[in-house]
Design a protein around this motif. Structure first.
Motif, mmCIF file in Angstrom:
data_model
loop_
_atom_site.group_PDB
_atom_site.id
_atom_site.type_symbol
_atom_site.label_atom_id
_atom_site.label_comp_id
_atom_site.label_asym_id
_atom_site.label_seq_id
_atom_site.Cartn_x
_atom_site.Cartn_y
_atom_site.Cartn_z
ATOM 1 N N GLY B 520 0.781 -1.237 0.000
ATOM 2 C CA GLY B 520 0.000 0.000 0.000
ATOM 3 C C GLY B 520 0.805 1.275 0.000
ATOM 4 O O GLY B 520 0.517 2.192 -0.761
ATOM 5 N N LEU B 521 1.846 1.342 0.813
ATOM 6 C CA LEU B 521 2.533 2.617 0.934
ATOM 7 C C LEU B 521 3.249 3.035 -0.332
ATOM 8 O O LEU B 521 3.378 4.207 -0.594
ATOM 9 C CB LEU B 521 3.532 2.552 2.083
ATOM 10 N N ARG B 522 3.708 2.082 -1.070
ATOM 11 C CA ARG B 522 4.453 2.466 -2.269
ATOM 12 C C ARG B 522 3.554 2.519 -3.502
ATOM 13 O O ARG B 522 3.986 2.920 -4.557
ATOM 14 C CB ARG B 522 5.578 1.471 -2.526
ATOM 15 N N ARG B 523 2.329 2.084 -3.287
ATOM 16 C CA ARG B 523 1.403 2.060 -4.416
ATOM 17 C C ARG B 523 1.120 3.493 -4.859
ATOM 18 O O ARG B 523 0.998 4.382 -4.042
ATOM 19 C CB ARG B 523 0.098 1.405 -3.947
ATOM 20 N N ARG B 524 1.003 3.687 -6.141
ATOM 21 C CA ARG B 524 0.608 5.002 -6.631
ATOM 22 C C ARG B 524 -0.870 5.192 -6.347
ATOM 23 O O ARG B 524 -1.575 4.255 -6.015
ATOM 24 C CB ARG B 524 0.902 5.119 -8.130
ATOM 25 N N MET B 525 -1.325 6.421 -6.512
ATOM 26 C CA MET B 525 -2.706 6.713 -6.135
ATOM 27 C C MET B 525 -3.684 5.806 -6.877
ATOM 28 O O MET B 525 -3.422 5.333 -7.970
ATOM 29 C CB MET B 525 -3.068 8.174 -6.369
ATOM 30 N N ARG B 526 -4.839 5.669 -6.229
ATOM 31 C CA ARG B 526 -5.869 4.818 -6.809
ATOM 32 C C ARG B 526 -6.458 5.489 -8.036
ATOM 33 O O ARG B 526 -6.590 6.702 -8.077
ATOM 34 C CB ARG B 526 -6.994 4.596 -5.794
ATOM 35 N N ARG B 528 -9.399 6.669 -10.306
ATOM 36 C CA ARG B 528 -10.772 7.077 -9.987
ATOM 37 C C ARG B 528 -11.561 7.258 -11.254
ATOM 38 O O ARG B 528 -11.010 7.604 -12.267
ATOM 39 C CB ARG B 528 -10.770 8.400 -9.216
#
Lengths: 194, 528
Positions: B520-526, B528
């Motif tokens: 999660g922390l390194r994931r780029r934004m979701r 939308r």
């Protein structure tokens, strides 16, 4: 929800409508400030957000963005993000933050937690108390503007206000349509009929 | 009699007040009708309720009636709808069906047409949405005890239910049931989970219960249904993903190949890291273990897609907890009653754990046995005999107690943070956390003037993530918010049906919504 009926008055009053804030940048770096997103949310939801609250949101947003960008990247688990990432989620962050602020049934979290979650932080956010209360207004007469604490606002259905006694005045042109002292509380929204 | 004007005024006023209360009473059902019906139906159907549960059912009936019948009854008008609905033979039929549905493990929805005085009342749902008393468990009474008087042990003594009980509908958790009276009475103490069914043996304690045994969380289920499936794009929805459909057509080989590694992991080792000396003492670390094990037990009992041996051995810091069924198997093996080939655990309705660090007999049995053909033996031997790391397992989480800063952000924003590799950081600054202890009391760590945060709820949330369950908001805007919601809420420390579905979907590694490896922390934004 407590319902308050305001007294109809045929008196006159004058004032000016608020001017939408210009789209600007946060002081640190290339992160855009969220003023335009706040304005878009207020217009879409016909909810008045007072200038001091808007300033608070903008300042907090810029400060949190700055903190995220200056995080120690040497840590393996630090939030690796860029100003463009922050700009991309800005609108969604403001929408979620104000949506939850205006919904007393929902637990509310800080703007920092909202921003970081949208950037991908998998944290369990801390619930925080709201500092402002909500009033719902039902208009039974034509009202062109509303005056609160000496300032003019559009006649929208919701107002997010600081707690305490507030004089609410509904005006149509120069004519006072309704007027009453309302008590804004953080704990529960108040319904006003004008 | 001397009646003054003031007295007359008082008399008129009293009559007026009484009339108002009578009119108000007519807009709600009279509990006596339902109570009487439940009494009649219980005896004829042989199904007895815990009286505390009965009260819940009465309240639900009231909600049902208020929703079903016209709401706007004028002052002084009689609500005939409610009277017809509940003060007639129809109510007995309705209650019978309702109770039979529970004991037959069917949906508690009924779909009956009840004829009441020539009017058909189509009861197509019962009780109303959002208020289903699904937090009940069913206990099956053995044939040999049906004729005996049955009582439930209450705080103030036995509560006599009557004779002829074939089923008992009780609250989940620990229940002591007494058959017969006096010295010959048979006491059975059992732990039973919500919506589960348990057959009593009638000869001894079904599940021996002792102080310190960890059972799943009480009232762990939110009484809400998941949101309905979307009209289109159903297969991409986190709740209505195609896993269940695929499984119907897939062979067992394909299904097992795609089973997430955690779902077959028998031993779970959780390491504990603490910033600062004296923050969490030995007692506190033991309490962290209890909170963890309770959370794991609750998730595990809801994972029907998981292997039965999953997490049967749990080591947290220096302490080891063991699935009670494993303890029973080892005991039987020690007595020579069981062959080593029958050591795999079977599915169970209730998952409970005992701490075994001081169980010398069990440790001796385990340490003198060279090997067993079961997945839980190797981690158990490592935990108890070498007292070292189990050294195995896909999931090896770490709990870190931090001060102000977590990888997600400051303590003002986050209570806890899941970071890559299965580590969970809890931010102690500005918070007090209550931690359960083995004797039933609580200890606290951290400091603040506010209400303490229940650490079990925080760990319940984080264990959900370890098992791949995402935040409940993932299920869409209409999702029921529960313990997996993004923000801690002391009012929502239960699991909703939606999260149970997501847990079982997460056991399939193809499910795209799983919180895999805490990226999660390194994931780029979701998107939308």
């Amino acid at each position: 929800m407590k319902r308050i009926w305001l007294v109809w008055l045929g008196l006159t009053c004058a004032g000016a409508m608020p001017v939408a804030a210009q789209h600007a940048s946060c002081p640190a770096g290339e992160v855009l400030d969220p003023s335009a997103d706040i304005d878009a949310w207020t217009l879409k939801h016909r909810t008045v957000v007072q200038a001091d609250f808007k300033t608070e949101i903008v300042n907090e947003y810029c400060m949190e963005s700055s903190k995220i960008l200056s995080a120690d990247l040497s840590r393996q688990d630090s939030l690796r993000t860029s100003d463009s990432d922050i700009n991309r989620v800005r609108s969604a962050v403001i929408d979620e933050y104000l949506d939850s602020y205006a919904n007393p049934d929902r637990v509310f979290r800080t703007l920092g937690a909202t921003l970081r979650s949208h950037l991908g932080a998998s944290g369990f956010s801390r619930p925080v108390p709201r500092a402002r209360g909500l009033i719902h207004v039902e208009y039974r007469h034509v009202v062109a503007r509303v005056q609160l604490r000496g300032k003019d606002y559009p006649p929208w259905s919701r107002f997010i206000l600081l707690p305490g006694r507030t004089l609410f005045v509904g005006l149509d042109g120069a004519r006072r349509i309704c007027r009453g002292l309302i008590m804004v509380r953080v704990s529960a929204p108040v319904k006003v009929v004008c | 009699m001397n009646i003054s004007k003031k007295n007359i005024f008082h008399l008129i006023f009293l009559i007026f007040i009484n009339n108002i209360s009578i009119c108000k009473a007519q807009t709600r059902i009279d509990y006596r009708w339902l109570n009487e019906s439940l009494g009649r139906v219980s005896v004829s159907a042989g199904i007895f309720f815990d009286p505390l549960l009965m009260n819940e059912i009465l309240v639900q009936s009231d909600n049902f009636a208020v929703n079903y019948c016209p709401k706007n009854i004028g002052l002084g008008e009689t609500n005939w709808c409610m009277i017809k609905l509940f003060k007639s033979s129809g109510v007995d039929k309705m209650m019978t069906d309702f109770m039979k549905n529970i004991v037959q493990n069917r949906s508690i929805y009924t779909n009956n047409n009840i004829n009441i005085k020539n009017s058909k009342y189509d009861i197509n749902y019962w009780p109303p949405l959002g208020g289903e008393p699904s937090l009940v468990a069913v206990i099956e009474v053995p044939e040999s005890l049906v004729s005996k008087q049955v009582s439930l042990q209450g705080a103030a003594g036995p509560i006599v239910l009557g004779k002829g009980a074939r089923y008992l509908i009780v609250r989940p958790g620990l229940n002591t049931i007494i058959f017969g009276t006096g010295a010959a009475a048979i006491h059975q103490t059992v732990a039973v989970q919500a919506r589960a069914r348990l057959a009593l043996s009638g000869t001894a304690d079904q599940i021996p219960v002792r102080l310190g045994r960890i059972i799943p969380l009480d009232l762990a289920h939110c009484a809400q249904r998941p949101p309905p499936p979307p009209v289109s794009d159903k297969l991409s929805h986190p709740l209505y993903w195609r896993a269940s459909n695929l499984r119907k057509r897939e062979s067992d080989d394909v299904r097992l190949k795609n089973l997430a590694p955690f779902a077959t992991q028998a031993g779970l080792e959780v390491s504990v890291a603490i910033d600062g000396n004296g923050v969490c003492t030995e007692r506190c670390i033991n309490g962290l273990g209890i909170a963890f094990v309770r959370s794991i037990a609750t998730w595990r009992e809801n994972c029907s897609a998981c292997d039965s041996n999953m997490f049967s051995v749990i080591k947290i810091g220096p302490n080891t907890w063991l699935d009670v069924r494993v303890i029973d198997l080892i005991g039987q093996m020690g007595e020579g009653k069981l062959s080593a080939t029958a050591m795999n655990l079977r599915p169970s309705g209730v998952i409970s754990y005992d701490q075994v660090d001081d169980n010398a007999e069990l440790i001796a049995n385990v340490c003198t046995t060279s090997s067993l053909p079961t997945p839980w033996f190797a981690p158990l031997k490592a935990a108890l005999c070498t007292r070292g790391s189990m050294g195995i397992g896909f999931l090896r989480p770490e709990l870190a107690l931090r001060g102000n800063q977590t990888a997600c952000g400051e303590a003002k924003d986050f209570i806890a943070c899941g970071v890559p590799g299965g580590k969970v950081e809890v931010a102690l600054s500005g918070s007090r956390f209550s931690i359960p202890l083995a004797d039933g009391s609580y200890t606290e760590i951290g400091s603040s003037d506010g209400q303490p945060i229940d650490l079990t709820s925080v760990l319940f949330h984080e264990v959900g993530h370890w098992l791949g369950v995402p935040h409940s908001e993932t299920a869409g805007k209409e999702a029921v918010l529960d313990v997996m919601s993004e923000t801690y809420d002391p009012r929502r420390t239960c699991i909703s049906s939606a999260s149970v579905i997501m847990l079982n979907n997460a056991t399939d590694r193809r499910w795209p919504y799983s919180t895999k490896s805490f990226t999660g922390l390194r994931r780029r934004m979701r998107s939308r």
